[in-house]
Design a protein around this motif. Structure first.
Motif, PDB file in Angstrom:
ATOM      1  N   MET A   1      12.495  52.374  17.073  1.00 24.79           N
ATOM      2  CA  MET A   1      11.314  51.735  16.500  1.00 24.79           C
ATOM      3  C   MET A   1      10.036  52.328  17.085  1.00 24.79           C
ATOM      4  O   MET A   1       9.070  52.621  16.351  1.00 24.79           O
ATOM      5  CB  MET A   1      11.368  50.224  16.757  1.00 24.79           C
ATOM      6  CG  MET A   1      12.510  49.508  16.051  1.00 24.79           C
ATOM      7  SD  MET A   1      12.712  47.796  16.620  1.00 24.79           S
ATOM      8  CE  MET A   1      11.145  47.085  16.161  1.00 24.79           C
ATOM      9  N   TYR A   2      10.036  52.514  18.392  1.00 26.60           N
ATOM     10  CA  TYR A   2       8.850  53.065  19.063  1.00 26.60           C
ATOM     11  C   TYR A   2       8.572  54.498  18.611  1.00 26.60           C
ATOM     12  O   TYR A   2       7.416  54.885  18.388  1.00 26.60           O
ATOM     13  CB  TYR A   2       9.062  53.009  20.579  1.00 26.60           C
ATOM     14  CG  TYR A   2       7.888  53.523  21.382  1.00 26.60           C
ATOM     15  CD1 TYR A   2       6.775  52.707  21.595  1.00 26.60           C
ATOM     16  CD2 TYR A   2       7.880  54.798  21.916  1.00 26.60           C
ATOM     17  CE1 TYR A   2       5.689  53.159  22.331  1.00 26.60           C
ATOM     18  CE2 TYR A   2       6.804  55.266  22.647  1.00 26.60           C
ATOM     19  CZ  TYR A   2       5.712  54.446  22.851  1.00 26.60           C
ATOM     20  OH  TYR A   2       4.632  54.909  23.565  1.00 26.60           O
TER      21      TYR A   2
ATOM     22  N   PHE B   1       6.343  45.938  22.539  1.00 26.62           N
ATOM     23  CA  PHE B   1       7.648  46.593  22.446  1.00 26.62           C
ATOM     24  C   PHE B   1       8.609  46.196  23.558  1.00 26.62           C
ATOM     25  O   PHE B   1       9.811  46.078  23.318  1.00 26.62           O
ATOM     26  CB  PHE B   1       7.464  48.119  22.456  1.00 26.62           C
ATOM     27  CG  PHE B   1       7.134  48.673  21.096  1.00 26.62           C
ATOM     28  CD1 PHE B   1       8.126  48.869  20.150  1.00 26.62           C
ATOM     29  CD2 PHE B   1       5.829  48.987  20.756  1.00 26.62           C
ATOM     30  CE1 PHE B   1       7.833  49.367  18.894  1.00 26.62           C
ATOM     31  CE2 PHE B   1       5.517  49.482  19.499  1.00 26.62           C
ATOM     32  CZ  PHE B   1       6.514  49.675  18.556  1.00 26.62           C
TER      33      PHE B   1
ATOM     34  N   ILE C   1      12.944  40.998  14.308  1.00 27.83           N
ATOM     35  CA  ILE C   1      12.842  42.455  14.482  1.00 27.83           C
ATOM     36  C   ILE C   1      12.192  43.096  13.257  1.00 27.83           C
ATOM     37  O   ILE C   1      11.308  43.959  13.377  1.00 27.83           O
ATOM     38  CB  ILE C   1      14.235  43.059  14.735  1.00 27.83           C
ATOM     39  CG1 ILE C   1      14.811  42.522  16.048  1.00 27.83           C
ATOM     40  CG2 ILE C   1      14.170  44.587  14.766  1.00 27.83           C
ATOM     41  CD1 ILE C   1      16.252  42.904  16.279  1.00 27.83           C
TER      42      ILE C   1
ATOM     43  N   TRP D   1       7.104  54.501  15.145  1.00 31.53           N
ATOM     44  CA  TRP D   1       5.722  54.012  15.210  1.00 31.53           C
ATOM     45  C   TRP D   1       4.764  55.103  15.712  1.00 31.53           C
ATOM     46  O   TRP D   1       3.632  55.222  15.226  1.00 31.53           O
ATOM     47  CB  TRP D   1       5.646  52.788  16.109  1.00 31.53           C
ATOM     48  CG  TRP D   1       4.253  52.280  16.335  1.00 31.53           C
ATOM     49  CD1 TRP D   1       3.406  51.784  15.392  1.00 31.53           C
ATOM     50  CD2 TRP D   1       3.557  52.220  17.585  1.00 31.53           C
ATOM     51  NE1 TRP D   1       2.208  51.412  15.973  1.00 31.53           N
ATOM     52  CE2 TRP D   1       2.280  51.671  17.316  1.00 31.53           C
ATOM     53  CE3 TRP D   1       3.893  52.562  18.899  1.00 31.53           C
ATOM     54  CZ2 TRP D   1       1.334  51.456  18.325  1.00 31.53           C
ATOM     55  CZ3 TRP D   1       2.951  52.349  19.893  1.00 31.53           C
ATOM     56  CH2 TRP D   1       1.684  51.809  19.613  1.00 31.53           C
TER      57      TRP D   1
ATOM     58  N   PHE E   1       8.438  44.915  13.257  1.00 33.20           N
ATOM     59  CA  PHE E   1       8.304  46.335  12.944  1.00 33.20           C
ATOM     60  C   PHE E   1       7.385  46.567  11.748  1.00 33.20           C
ATOM     61  O   PHE E   1       6.511  47.447  11.775  1.00 33.20           O
ATOM     62  CB  PHE E   1       9.680  46.936  12.678  1.00 33.20           C
ATOM     63  CG  PHE E   1       9.652  48.419  12.417  1.00 33.20           C
ATOM     64  CD1 PHE E   1       9.319  49.297  13.421  1.00 33.20           C
ATOM     65  CD2 PHE E   1       9.957  48.915  11.160  1.00 33.20           C
ATOM     66  CE1 PHE E   1       9.282  50.668  13.187  1.00 33.20           C
ATOM     67  CE2 PHE E   1       9.928  50.280  10.912  1.00 33.20           C
ATOM     68  CZ  PHE E   1       9.584  51.155  11.930  1.00 33.20           C
TER      69      PHE E   1
ATOM     70  N   VAL F   1      15.041  49.691  20.230  1.00 36.82           N
ATOM     71  CA  VAL F   1      13.590  49.664  20.460  1.00 36.82           C
ATOM     72  C   VAL F   1      13.038  51.084  20.548  1.00 36.82           C
ATOM     73  O   VAL F   1      11.930  51.354  20.079  1.00 36.82           O
ATOM     74  CB  VAL F   1      13.272  48.866  21.739  1.00 36.82           C
ATOM     75  CG1 VAL F   1      11.778  48.919  22.053  1.00 36.82           C
ATOM     76  CG2 VAL F   1      13.719  47.418  21.588  1.00 36.82           C
TER      77      VAL F   1
END
Length: 347
Positions: free
Chosen positions: A162-163, A138, A15, A166, A19, A159
């Motif tokens: 994280m998305y 993803f 992970i 990003w 990332f 997730v």
């Protein structure tokens, strides 16, 4: 897709590496956007970053089959059902958005195809490829990895965060960035629920929802120009649909879970409805074990008491036999003495 063969260390490291590589590549690739000669609203080159990061992780870490478990291309009824939902949900989101514009702004922003420098078909193809690269990284890869240790709901949260980081956009100020973060997070949560329990057949569904959302935004609203109201409408509309979608999904699966005795295909080991009765089962097993042990102990005690009683009875019988034998010997001696006295008298 649901396996625990990956160690905890590899899980966390995968992970982290995914990332970091995704973020770093996004910054690097952004500088090449003008070099490729394609406008950002047609194809944003930074969408290659998650796919490249996933390939690097697959090559760097072991258990390749587990890492690729989220990338299957078969189709069944469930996948078709989710694909239809992936088209219907964006439609509902934008209907709510249009209603909000008409109700609160007295206007609706619509970009005509004639105002664009490229064809609608070119934009559609570009958004399909952007969705393909982003969702491969993803959803088909990293969400599959995260789900090996946590259930789908919490995996979607991880997730989703994280998305959102990003895709964060701070160009137009804090308020715009906050609504954009909310939008991308809820966007990711919807995708996470859409691909749940599809046994690795995630790419079709995720790409359809992603492409439908981003393609429609090119023609509807003007959030890409920094319009805060447009971003707010999209964010809140997506949030409403995500919350309702999750609640309905939870209710439906709870009903099936209770009425089908866990025979429904969608009730899987890492489903948030699974293991609800684990504590009760453990308690029941504990009680059963305790009862069994008590019965065993009682049986042992009964056997010991019976054995003790039998031993006592046996000893008593032996004493009685011994006493009877002594009495017989005493009676025999007395009789013999009497016979001798009588014989002497007779002489």
């Amino acid at each position: 897709m649901k396996t625990n063969r990956i160690s905890g260390f590899q899980w966390a490291l995968t992970i982290f590496v995914f990332f970091v590589v995704t973020m770093a590549l996004s910054i690097i690739l952004r500088d090449f956007q003008s070099a490729i000669g394609i406008k950002r609203f047609v194809f944003d080159i930074k969408n290659l970053a998650p796919a490249i990061a996933a390939v690097i992780c697959i090559a760097a870490f072991k258990n390749k089959s587990v890492q690729l478990a989220g990338l299957k291309f078969s189709v069944d009824v469930k996948v078709v059902e989710r694909m239809l939902l992936a088209l219907i949900l964006p439609l509902i989101i934008f209907i709510i958005g249009m209603f909000s514009f008409n109700a609160f702004a007295n206007s609706f922003i619509l970009l005509q195809a004639s105002d664009l420098s490229v064809s609608v078909f070119t934009i559609l193809i570009g958004h399909i490829f952007m969705a393909l690269f982003a969702e491969f990284g993803f959803r088909s890869y990293i969400q599959n990895i995260v789900e090996t240790k946590v259930n789908t709901f919490f995996a979607s949260i991880i997730v989703g965060l994280m998305y959102s980081v990003w895709t964060a956009n701070t160009t137009y100020g804090t308020e715009y960035a906050a609504y954009h973060f909310l939008y991308t997070f809820m966007f990711s949560m919807i995708v996470g629920e859409l691909i749940r329990a599809t046994r690795g057949r995630t790419l079709y569904i995720a790409v359809i929802f992603h492409a439908a959302m981003t393609f429609a935004q090119v023609f509807l609203f003007s959030e890409e120009l920094g319009d805060i109201f447009s971003m707010k409408v999209i964010a809140l509309s997506t949030t409403i649909v995500a919350v309702v979608f999750y609640l309905l999904s939870l209710i439906i699966h709870f009903i099936f879970y209770r009425t089908t005795n866990q025979s429904l295909e969608e009730v899987e080991p890492n489903n948030y409805l699974d293991h609800m009765d684990d504590d009760e089962d453990v308690a029941s097993e504990s009680e059963t074990s305790t009862t069994h042990d008590d019965k065993k102990d009682n049986g042992i005690k009964e056997n010991e008491e019976t054995h003790s009683t039998d031993s006592t009875a046996s000893a008593k019988d032996k004493l009685e036999e011994s006493a009877s034998y002594e009495d017989d010997r005493h009676s025999s001696a007395v009789d013999s003495a009497k016979d001798k006295i009588n014989e002497t008298k007779n002489k």
